[in-house]
Design a protein around this motif. Structure first.
Motif, PDB file in Angstrom:
ATOM      1  N   MET A 304      -7.068  -1.440  10.114  1.00 51.00           N
ATOM      2  CA  MET A 304      -6.298  -0.477   8.781  1.00 51.00           C
ATOM      3  C   MET A 304      -5.887   0.778   8.965  1.00 51.00           C
ATOM      4  SD  MET A 304      -5.682  -2.383   6.703  1.00 51.00           S
ATOM      5  CE  MET A 304      -5.700  -1.648   5.102  1.00 51.00           C
ATOM      6  N   GLU A 305      -6.386   1.399  10.383  1.00 44.21           N
ATOM      7  CA  GLU A 305      -7.040   3.156  10.499  1.00 44.21           C
ATOM      8  C   GLU A 305      -5.930   3.102  11.372  1.00 44.21           C
ATOM      9  OE1 GLU A 305     -11.012   4.598  10.116  1.00 44.21           O
ATOM     10  OE2 GLU A 305     -11.015   3.122   8.701  1.00 44.21           O
ATOM     11  N   THR A 306      -5.056   2.365  11.459  1.00 44.73           N
ATOM     12  CA  THR A 306      -4.324   2.992  12.943  1.00 44.73           C
ATOM     13  C   THR A 306      -2.905   3.023  11.864  1.00 44.73           C
ATOM     14  OG1 THR A 306      -5.477   0.635  13.824  1.00 44.73           O
ATOM     15  CG2 THR A 306      -2.836   1.526  14.635  1.00 44.73           C
ATOM     16  N   SER A 307      -2.025   3.775  12.384  1.00 37.28           N
ATOM     17  CA  SER A 307      -0.974   4.491  11.248  1.00 37.28           C
ATOM     18  C   SER A 307       0.483   3.300  11.758  1.00 37.28           C
ATOM     19  CB  SER A 307      -0.397   5.698  12.324  1.00 37.28           C
ATOM     20  OG  SER A 307      -0.286   6.187  13.946  1.00 37.28           O
ATOM     21  N   GLY A 308       0.692   3.534  11.002  1.00 30.93           N
ATOM     22  CA  GLY A 308       1.685   2.492  11.142  1.00 30.93           C
ATOM     23  C   GLY A 308       1.629   0.935  10.472  1.00 30.93           C
ATOM     24  N   THR A 309       0.471   0.638  10.175  1.00 34.42           N
ATOM     25  CA  THR A 309       0.287  -0.728   9.352  1.00 34.42           C
ATOM     26  C   THR A 309       1.038  -0.532   8.582  1.00 34.42           C
ATOM     27  OG1 THR A 309      -1.782  -0.554  10.640  1.00 34.42           O
ATOM     28  CG2 THR A 309      -1.836  -2.249   8.246  1.00 34.42           C
ATOM     29  N   PHE A 310       1.339   0.017   7.466  1.00 31.36           N
ATOM     30  CA  PHE A 310       2.251  -0.145   6.351  1.00 31.36           C
ATOM     31  C   PHE A 310       3.401   0.937   6.165  1.00 31.36           C
ATOM     32  CE2 PHE A 310      -2.220  -0.536   4.938  1.00 31.36           C
ATOM     33  CZ  PHE A 310      -2.816  -1.142   4.186  1.00 31.36           C
ATOM     34  N   ASP A 311       4.451   0.632   5.952  1.00 31.02           N
ATOM     35  CA  ASP A 311       5.562   1.497   5.669  1.00 31.02           C
ATOM     36  C   ASP A 311       5.714   2.640   4.289  1.00 31.02           C
ATOM     37  OD1 ASP A 311       5.944   0.661   3.134  1.00 31.02           O
ATOM     38  OD2 ASP A 311       8.051  -0.657   3.947  1.00 31.02           O
ATOM     39  N   ASP A 312       5.866   3.200   4.275  1.00 28.81           N
ATOM     40  CA  ASP A 312       6.563   4.835   3.921  1.00 28.81           C
ATOM     41  C   ASP A 312       6.031   4.182   2.237  1.00 28.81           C
ATOM     42  OD1 ASP A 312       5.983   5.980   5.720  1.00 28.81           O
ATOM     43  OD2 ASP A 312       8.703   6.979   5.641  1.00 28.81           O
ATOM     44  N   GLU A 313       6.258   3.155   1.447  1.00 27.81           N
ATOM     45  CA  GLU A 313       6.608   2.058   0.759  1.00 27.81           C
ATOM     46  C   GLU A 313       5.315   1.651  -0.008  1.00 27.81           C
ATOM     47  OE1 GLU A 313       8.657   3.643  -1.856  1.00 27.81           O
ATOM     48  OE2 GLU A 313       9.515   4.509  -0.503  1.00 27.81           O
ATOM     49  N   GLY A 314       4.651   1.230   1.610  1.00 29.94           N
ATOM     50  CA  GLY A 314       3.528   0.448   1.025  1.00 29.94           C
ATOM     51  C   GLY A 314       3.302  -0.638   1.557  1.00 29.94           C
ATOM     52  N   TRP A 315       4.156  -1.299   1.765  1.00 28.68           N
ATOM     53  CA  TRP A 315       4.469  -2.633   2.875  1.00 28.68           C
ATOM     54  C   TRP A 315       3.624  -2.416   4.000  1.00 28.68           C
ATOM     55  CZ3 TRP A 315       5.763  -5.511  -1.587  1.00 28.68           C
ATOM     56  CH2 TRP A 315       6.674  -4.515  -2.643  1.00 28.68           C
ATOM     57  N   LEU A 316       3.699  -3.808   3.929  1.00 32.57           N
ATOM     58  CA  LEU A 316       2.968  -4.268   5.544  1.00 32.57           C
ATOM     59  C   LEU A 316       4.223  -4.376   6.689  1.00 32.57           C
ATOM     60  CD1 LEU A 316      -0.008  -7.322   5.214  1.00 32.57           C
ATOM     61  CD2 LEU A 316      -0.229  -4.501   6.010  1.00 32.57           C
ATOM     62  N   ILE A 318       5.330  -5.444  11.180  1.00 35.03           N
ATOM     63  CA  ILE A 318       5.052  -6.364  11.088  1.00 35.03           C
ATOM     64  C   ILE A 318       4.007  -6.028  12.110  1.00 35.03           C
ATOM     65  CG2 ILE A 318       5.905  -8.198  13.161  1.00 35.03           C
ATOM     66  CD1 ILE A 318       8.115  -8.236  11.771  1.00 35.03           C
ATOM     67  N   GLY A 319       2.917  -6.094  13.047  1.00 36.34           N
ATOM     68  CA  GLY A 319       2.140  -5.810  14.123  1.00 36.34           C
ATOM     69  C   GLY A 319       0.835  -6.148  14.292  1.00 36.34           C
ATOM     70  N   LEU A 320       0.250  -5.876  14.943  1.00 40.33           N
ATOM     71  CA  LEU A 320      -1.096  -6.252  14.603  1.00 40.33           C
ATOM     72  C   LEU A 320      -2.428  -5.135  14.814  1.00 40.33           C
ATOM     73  CD1 LEU A 320      -4.172  -8.030  15.261  1.00 40.33           C
ATOM     74  CD2 LEU A 320      -3.672  -8.420  18.067  1.00 40.33           C
ATOM     75  N   CYS A 321      -1.860  -4.172  16.029  1.00 38.75           N
ATOM     76  CA  CYS A 321      -2.643  -2.703  15.931  1.00 38.75           C
ATOM     77  C   CYS A 321      -1.702  -1.613  15.599  1.00 38.75           C
ATOM     78  CB  CYS A 321      -3.316  -2.647  17.156  1.00 38.75           C
ATOM     79  SG  CYS A 321      -4.108  -1.464  16.994  1.00 38.75           S
ATOM     80  N   GLY A 322      -0.988  -1.611  14.478  1.00 39.73           N
ATOM     81  CA  GLY A 322      -0.148  -0.283  13.554  1.00 39.73           C
ATOM     82  C   GLY A 322       1.446  -1.632  13.576  1.00 39.73           C
ATOM     83  N   HIS A 323       2.878  -0.358  13.845  1.00 42.15           N
ATOM     84  CA  HIS A 323       3.730  -1.136  14.189  1.00 42.15           C
ATOM     85  C   HIS A 323       4.931  -2.006  15.266  1.00 42.15           C
ATOM     86  CE1 HIS A 323       8.313  -0.675  12.574  1.00 42.15           C
ATOM     87  NE2 HIS A 323       7.827  -2.390  12.122  1.00 42.15           N
ATOM     88  N   GLN A 324       4.162  -3.220  15.227  1.00 42.55           N
ATOM     89  CA  GLN A 324       4.912  -3.308  16.766  1.00 42.55           C
ATOM     90  C   GLN A 324       5.832  -4.810  16.892  1.00 42.55           C
ATOM     91  OE1 GLN A 324       1.294  -4.464  17.551  1.00 42.55           O
ATOM     92  NE2 GLN A 324       0.619  -3.404  18.672  1.00 42.55           N
ATOM     93  N   PRO A 325       7.222  -4.613  15.927  1.00 42.94           N
ATOM     94  CA  PRO A 325       7.950  -5.613  15.573  1.00 42.94           C
ATOM     95  C   PRO A 325       8.077  -6.461  16.190  1.00 42.94           C
ATOM     96  CG  PRO A 325       8.799  -3.064  16.344  1.00 42.94           C
ATOM     97  CD  PRO A 325       7.691  -3.043  15.648  1.00 42.94           C
ATOM     98  N   GLU A 326       8.096  -6.202  17.805  1.00 46.22           N
ATOM     99  CA  GLU A 326       8.023  -7.323  18.657  1.00 46.22           C
ATOM    100  C   GLU A 326       6.811  -8.552  19.296  1.00 46.22           C
ATOM    101  OE1 GLU A 326       4.625  -4.312  20.289  1.00 46.22           O
ATOM    102  OE2 GLU A 326       7.081  -4.430  19.003  1.00 46.22           O
ATOM    103  N   LEU A 327       5.839  -7.993  18.115  1.00 48.52           N
ATOM    104  CA  LEU A 327       5.155  -9.179  18.162  1.00 48.52           C
ATOM    105  C   LEU A 327       5.437 -10.433  16.278  1.00 48.52           C
ATOM    106  CD1 LEU A 327       1.550  -6.844  18.133  1.00 48.52           C
ATOM    107  CD2 LEU A 327       3.089  -8.606  20.177  1.00 48.52           C
TER     108      LEU A 327
END
Length: 379
Positions: A304-316, A318-327
């Protein structure tokens, strides 16, 4: 504020941070209008909304079921019960702009089962206290999935979970779908607390995402309906205890865990089983509830304390640790990610429960700091 109280407050804050955009939008009949859809396939808009709502409340259900009380947490619970109940109406009313897909394609079998599991975990708040019209719409929605057959793997449990929930609600249900799922998973048991996902072993977290939590709750709901089911209960629970031990030992001193298998973008949903065993006070005797809380808190903080977990509107995202769309596999979209909420199941325990009291190092933290630990052994 003591550390133990702050752990509970932290869990609650993070669960509600995840939940807020979904529940507010759905209660206002604006989920399809407002929800971000990230994913690789263009058809995900047919499925992602039911995924988000069903998976989210599957994790929130035990907390909701404790009901509104006095105090700040009781006030919050009252507020979120109201939002979720409005969401149940919006999701299952064919005249709602946010009516969800229970009948087209195969994916709805999955997420109708997560919705059913949520109801099984919170029958009062998610069914019995709803208006009769909403109850009828929910039953119709659950039964719509019967027109398709599940795949020959963990999906058998989705069909079984829907039927077991219908049984719990006093509706007509199909014991054969339940029996088939239970007997096949008995065939697929591989040893040492692990089931195959179908005939083959997969090194992933599906024993926790789906298999063990659903097996445990299915057998405890309908186990007394048939002698052969009753005879399976002890085995299922021994295996569940062993798998809880494996899960606890897999959490590193830093709160990380092995990045293996598909659907890793479900983040700490990988620990639904350990969380459920804590909630149900069925942890192995050598695991203190407090050490499980401390281990899971470390995992939640890491994610939860990794940036990129949420977008600017608060939606989750894709990723494990932040935003990792390749996952994100092809079947993953924004709604899929809300299975992460199942780590929060122990919020259904009172704050005076031993789970929330005291500090305790978990096994890997003890081991890698030179403390005494017990030798692990297969069961």
């Amino acid at each position: 504020m003591s550390q133990t109280i702050s752990d509970r407050h932290y869990w609650l804050d993070k669960m509600l941070q995840i939940a807020e955009p979904v529940l507010q939008a759905l209660a206002n009949h604006q989920l399809k209008e407002k929800m971000t859809i990230e994913g690789k396939l263009s058809d995900r808009d047919q499925y992602t909304y039911l995924e988000a709502f069903a998976r989210l409340i599957c994790g929130m259900a035990p907390w909701l079921e404790t009901g509104p009380e006095t105090g700040e947490e009781g006030r919050l619970r009252r507020q979120y019960i109201e939002l979720v109940q409005k969401g149940m109406d919006a999701a299952t009313d064919p005249n709602s702009p946010d009516y969800m897909n229970f009948s087209k394609g195969h994916q709805p079998i999955v997420d109708t089962a997560f919705l059913a599991h949520a109801i099984l975990r919170a029958p009062q708040q998610l069914f019995h206290t709803l208006p009769e019209k909403v109850q009828k719409n929910i039953i119709i929605a659950l039964k719509q999935t019967r027109s398709r057959k599940p795949f020959f793997n963990n999906w058998l449990l989705f069909s079984a979970m829907i039927e077991v929930t219908l049984y719990k609600l006093g509706e007509e249900w199909d014991p054969m779908r339940v029996d088939y799922a239970l007997k096949q998973h008995e065939q697929w048991y591989l040893g040492d607390g692990i089931y195959g996902d179908g005939p083959e072993f997969h090194a992933d977290y599906y024993n926790s995402y789906v298999i063990q939590p659903m097996l445990v709750d299915i057998i405890h709901t309908i186990g007394d309906q048939a002698q052969d089911w009753q005879q399976m209960k002890d085995k299922i629970m021994r295996r569940a205890e062993r798998f809880a031990s494996i899960q606890e030992r897999s959490i590193s001193p830093e709160g990380t865990f092995p990045v293996i298998g598909r659907s890793i973008a479900y983040r700490f949903g990988a620990f639904q089983h350990l969380a459920q065993m804590a909630l149900q006070q069925r942890l192995p005797s050598d695991l203190q509830p407090a050490q499980v809380r401390c281990a899971l808190t470390a995992v939640i903080r890491k994610v939860m304390e990794t940036s990129g977990t949420f977008d600017d509107e608060g939606w989750l995202q894709i990723g494990l640790c932040g935003h990792q769309p390749e996952l994100g596999e092809a079947y993953i979209s924004t709604g899929s990610l809300y299975l992460c909420s199942t780590v929060f199941l122990p919020l259904g325990l009172q704050e005076t429960d031993p789970f929330w009291i005291g500090q305790a190092d978990w096994t890997a933290k003890k081991a890698w700091s030179g403390q005494t630990i017990s030798i692990d052994q297969a069961h």
